[in-house]
Design a protein around this motif. Structure first.
Motif, PDB file in Angstrom:
ATOM      1  N   ARG A  49      -0.106   4.049  -3.789  1.00 42.55           N
ATOM      2  CA  ARG A  49      -0.888   4.239  -5.048  1.00 42.55           C
ATOM      3  C   ARG A  49      -1.130   5.137  -6.058  1.00 42.55           C
ATOM      4  O   ARG A  49      -2.135   6.077  -4.894  1.00 42.55           O
ATOM      5  N   LEU A  50      -0.653   5.797  -6.727  1.00 43.90           N
ATOM      6  CA  LEU A  50      -0.446   6.858  -7.556  1.00 43.90           C
ATOM      7  C   LEU A  50      -1.610   6.820  -7.709  1.00 43.90           C
ATOM      8  O   LEU A  50      -2.465   7.621  -8.310  1.00 43.90           O
ATOM      9  N   ASP A 474     -13.290  -4.797   2.152  1.00 41.96           N
ATOM     10  CA  ASP A 474     -13.242  -6.169   1.620  1.00 41.96           C
ATOM     11  C   ASP A 474     -12.119  -7.179   1.331  1.00 41.96           C
ATOM     12  O   ASP A 474     -11.649  -8.438   1.222  1.00 41.96           O
ATOM     13  N   SER A 475     -10.664  -6.267   2.259  1.00 42.41           N
ATOM     14  CA  SER A 475      -9.876  -7.172   2.981  1.00 42.41           C
ATOM     15  C   SER A 475      -9.268  -6.261   4.384  1.00 42.41           C
ATOM     16  O   SER A 475      -9.788  -5.256   4.642  1.00 42.41           O
ATOM     17  N   TYR A 476      -8.207  -7.264   4.680  1.00 43.73           N
ATOM     18  CA  TYR A 476      -7.946  -6.932   6.048  1.00 43.73           C
ATOM     19  C   TYR A 476      -6.724  -6.092   5.630  1.00 43.73           C
ATOM     20  O   TYR A 476      -5.797  -5.912   6.832  1.00 43.73           O
ATOM     21  N   ASP A 477      -6.404  -6.184   5.160  1.00 44.99           N
ATOM     22  CA  ASP A 477      -5.307  -5.121   4.106  1.00 44.99           C
ATOM     23  C   ASP A 477      -6.054  -3.817   4.431  1.00 44.99           C
ATOM     24  O   ASP A 477      -5.202  -2.600   5.315  1.00 44.99           O
ATOM     25  N   LEU A 478      -7.109  -3.577   4.762  1.00 42.22           N
ATOM     26  CA  LEU A 478      -7.973  -1.743   6.097  1.00 42.22           C
ATOM     27  C   LEU A 478      -6.923  -0.756   4.840  1.00 42.22           C
ATOM     28  O   LEU A 478      -6.907   0.433   5.522  1.00 42.22           O
ATOM     29  N   ASN A 479      -6.974  -0.938   4.241  1.00 42.83           N
ATOM     30  CA  ASN A 479      -6.758   0.502   3.093  1.00 42.83           C
ATOM     31  C   ASN A 479      -7.744   0.644   1.712  1.00 42.83           C
ATOM     32  O   ASN A 479      -7.526   1.329   0.964  1.00 42.83           O
ATOM     33  N   LYS A 480      -9.047  -0.455   1.918  1.00 44.54           N
ATOM     34  CA  LYS A 480     -10.351   0.508   0.860  1.00 44.54           C
ATOM     35  C   LYS A 480     -11.316   1.178   1.747  1.00 44.54           C
ATOM     36  O   LYS A 480     -11.904  -0.316   2.854  1.00 44.54           O
ATOM     37  N   TYR A 514     -12.301   4.860  -1.324  1.00 45.10           N
ATOM     38  CA  TYR A 514     -11.141   5.417  -0.854  1.00 45.10           C
ATOM     39  C   TYR A 514     -10.645   4.973  -0.508  1.00 45.10           C
ATOM     40  O   TYR A 514     -10.561   3.950   0.264  1.00 45.10           O
ATOM     41  N   THR A 515      -9.206   4.526  -0.961  1.00 47.14           N
ATOM     42  CA  THR A 515      -8.371   3.594  -0.913  1.00 47.14           C
ATOM     43  C   THR A 515      -6.532   4.517  -0.598  1.00 47.14           C
ATOM     44  O   THR A 515      -6.456   5.558  -0.927  1.00 47.14           O
ATOM     45  N   GLY A 516      -6.152   3.216  -0.127  1.00 42.41           N
ATOM     46  CA  GLY A 516      -4.665   3.517   0.192  1.00 42.41           C
ATOM     47  C   GLY A 516      -3.748   2.514   0.291  1.00 42.41           C
ATOM     48  O   GLY A 516      -4.131   1.023  -0.670  1.00 42.41           O
ATOM     49  N   THR A 517      -2.781   2.529   0.470  1.00 46.90           N
ATOM     50  CA  THR A 517      -1.260   1.748   1.180  1.00 46.90           C
ATOM     51  C   THR A 517      -1.984   0.457   2.207  1.00 46.90           C
ATOM     52  O   THR A 517      -2.926   0.729   2.827  1.00 46.90           O
ATOM     53  N   ILE A 518      -1.191  -0.251   2.958  1.00 49.13           N
ATOM     54  CA  ILE A 518      -1.642  -1.341   3.803  1.00 49.13           C
ATOM     55  C   ILE A 518      -1.759  -0.624   5.141  1.00 49.13           C
ATOM     56  O   ILE A 518      -0.195   0.116   4.842  1.00 49.13           O
ATOM     57  N   ASN A 519      -3.364  -0.840   5.517  1.00 49.33           N
ATOM     58  CA  ASN A 519      -3.257   0.252   6.763  1.00 49.33           C
ATOM     59  C   ASN A 519      -3.525  -0.752   8.142  1.00 49.33           C
ATOM     60  O   ASN A 519      -3.661  -0.773   8.255  1.00 49.33           O
ATOM     61  N   THR A 541     -12.950  12.883   5.332  1.00 45.97           N
ATOM     62  CA  THR A 541     -13.244  11.328   6.302  1.00 45.97           C
ATOM     63  C   THR A 541     -11.312  11.395   5.982  1.00 45.97           C
ATOM     64  O   THR A 541     -11.030  11.810   4.836  1.00 45.97           O
ATOM     65  N   LEU A 542     -10.411  10.782   6.903  1.00 44.09           N
ATOM     66  CA  LEU A 542      -9.249   9.756   6.938  1.00 44.09           C
ATOM     67  C   LEU A 542      -8.529   8.987   7.109  1.00 44.09           C
ATOM     68  O   LEU A 542      -9.565   8.330   7.825  1.00 44.09           O
ATOM     69  N   LEU A 543      -8.215   8.355   6.064  1.00 49.33           N
ATOM     70  CA  LEU A 543      -7.469   7.341   5.777  1.00 49.33           C
ATOM     71  C   LEU A 543      -6.135   7.062   6.131  1.00 49.33           C
ATOM     72  O   LEU A 543      -6.036   7.896   5.311  1.00 49.33           O
TER      73      LEU A 543
END
Length: 558
Positions: A49-50, A474-480, A514-519, A541-543
């Motif tokens: 997610r750029l 928000d989601s169990y993708d755990l990326n937010k 703070y966002t990333g890809t699926i974690n 903070t590290l994600l």
């Protein structure tokens, strides 16, 4: 036989008649047609997610402000004709044209999301390349009492740059230095003399010609007697900028001017960065050979404690480093994880480790065993390890519905005393626990949209005590996620409800998303450092699969 056949035919006929009388179930097509998420990336970057989107007021136009160069301080100019869009659409809906391949966004692009019932929604995608107008840091240098002084500016959201100068200090001939993007220009030369006896405009011009005006101000500081005051974003680095690989960056720790990133690659690595700028420094000496490491923590004096990952019957080893550049770490614990409580599930140790105190004096170290109710505890007194074989603690107050604490649980002691209370943070709750009975005293009331919590930091600043956590949303993708600070100076406040009129004085800060890809592992970390004689506090903070974000708090009144 004819009679039997006749009966069968009669039954089949009756069944057919009854079946023909029953009405078919109506299938109602789904009507949802709104995009729930969209982002942009580039060729070769997979699902990274750029670039995030900005929606118009009516949600019918989506804007992408793409950095003119990416990464921002590189010489790689972005190409709007070679972007890839990725989106989340409702069940049964289709999007046209198909996304996930190269698209040309040098001109507006219209996409249509069609719901299962045929209704559709149109979106216009607009992209432009933008220069970097950020002012990363600002300093003034001046002489006071015959001694050289350096003062950091506090960059405000309204673009004021505040230099908190003590009364009577002459800053009319101060030298102003700053850090901006290398492709941008500043209206004042770096290290130029400025007269801060009056406000000074400072303009940053981006490579695209856009401008942002900052105002340099010398102001008299008003210190708070208690707690955090003015705060600001210090810096951030994306997963791409930090060369993350899938699910491998799991921990961060602070020592001096450095922040260390733990990568659980094979072999694992400890990467050292400047904690005030995010600039890479070097790789840290790694002592475990082929054995993995997930975690590193800092003690109250800046010693770094590294841990090996120890599944059942493996070695759990802790080393002490004086700092991030130390190449001769000292082993302080060497214990074989013999699974003393016969945990039937994972039982591994070393995914998360927490410490309170100074390992050269008095300290308590705690680590949870995976998929269990068990926490191991070691103590150091007068610089000497008391117990290489850990004390075994069983947490007796699991949250409703939980059978164990999952793979990632943190037990953060609040002192180095023998029976000190501790905070327990795992996916089902964040609780304060009695250090003698190991029963819950109180727990945070979080609720939706919080779906998961994990890392913990415990720190004292300006006469207050803070618990820092990372909330997955928000989601169990755990990326937010968001980083949150809670004032736990009064432990009884842990049970305060969000509806309380004083809740904002307890939950004193919540970061942006703070966002990333699926974690999938739900890993993150948080650590805290200080500067300016502890008049400033930095929270990092590290994600995993997201990046690192640094935020600074001061003891100055907003």
């Amino acid at each position: 036989m004819k009679i039997i056949n006749s009966i069968i035919i009669l039954l089949l006929g009756t069944g057919a008649i009854l079946s023909s009388c029953r009405k078919a179930d109506t299938i109602v097509p789904k009507q949802q047609k709104a995009l729930s998420d969209i982002y942009a990336t580039t060729a070769g970057r997979g699902g990274e997610r750029l670039f995030d989107a900005v929606y118009s007021v009516n949600n019918d136009t989506i804007y992408f402000n793409v950095p003119y160069y990416y990464p921002a301080d590189s010489d790689n100019e972005s190409d709007l004709a070679k972007l890839i869009l990725r989106a989340t659409i409702p069940t049964e809906a289709i999007v046209s044209p198909t996304l996930g391949t190269l698209v040309d966004l040098t001109k507006p692009l219209t996409i249509t999301v069609t719901a299962g019932n045929g209704e559709s929604a149109r979106y216009i995608i607009v992209a432009k390349k933008v220069g970097d107008l950020s002012l990363t840091s600002a300093k003034i240098k001046y002489t006071d009492g015959g001694l050289p002084q350096v003062l950091d500016g506090v960059i405000q959201a309204n673009n004021d740059v505040l230099f908190y100068v003590l009364p009577g200090t002459n800053v009319s001939g101060a030298k102003f230095s700053y850090v901006i993007n290398k492709h941008s220009t500043g209206s004042v030369a770096n290290d130029a003399v400025v007269d801060l006896s009056q406000n000074i405009p400072f303009t940053v011009t981006g490579v695209d010609g856009s401008k942002r005006v900052y105002t340099l101000k010398a102001v008299e500081p008003v210190k708070l007697a208690y707690g955090v005051g003015i705060n600001r974003k210090l810096w951030s680095k994306t997963a791409a900028e930090l060369s993350f690989t899938g699910n491998n960056e799991t921990s961060i720790a602070i020592s001096g001017d450095h922040i260390v990133l733990v990568r659980r690659t094979s072999p694992s690595k400890f990467s050292v960065y400047n904690r005030f700028t995010g600039a890479y420094v070097q790789e840290m000496f790694y002592p475990y050979g082929a054995q993995l490491s997930f975690q590193m923590v800092e003690d109250s004096s800046g010693n770094l404690i590294t841990t090996s990952w120890a599944p059942k019957n493996a070695k759990f080893i802790l080393y002490k480093y004086q700092n991030a550049l130390d190449v001769n770490p000292v082993k302080i614990i060497d214990w074989t994880n013999n699974n003393p409580t016969a945990i039937t599930l994972d039982g591994g140790v070393g995914r998360r480790v927490n410490i309170y105190g100074d390992v050269n004096k008095n300290a308590t170290i705690m680590a949870a065993a995976g998929q269990s109710k068990v926490i191991y505890k070691w103590q150091i007194k007068n610089g000497v390890l008391v117990n290489n074989t850990p004390a075994v603690i069983t947490y007796n107050s699991l949250a409703t519905g939980a059978t164990n604490m999952g793979f990632y649980a943190e037990a953060q002691p609040v002192s180095a005393d023998d029976n000190a209370n501790y905070f327990l943070n795992y996916q089902f709750e964040v609780a304060l626990v009695n250090g003698t009975t190991h029963e819950r005293i109180a727990a945070l009331s979080l609720g939706l949209p919080v779906v998961f919590t994990m890392p913990t930091a415990y720190a004292k600043f300006n006469n207050a005590t803070y618990l820092g956590i990372v909330k997955f949303l928000d989601s169990y993708d755990l990326n937010k996620v968001k980083m949150s600070l809670f004032d736990v100076t009064r432990p009884s406040d842990m049970s305060m409800l969000p509806t309380s009129s004083t809740y904002s004085s307890f939950n004193v800060f919540n970061s942006d998303y703070y966002t990333g890809t699926i974690n999938g592992n739900g890993t993150a970390d948080i650590c805290i450092g200080y500067s300016n004689n502890k008049e400033r506090m930095q929270v990092y903070t590290l994600l995993t699969n997201g990046g690192i974000w640094a935020h600074e708090f001061t003891n100055y009144k907003p």
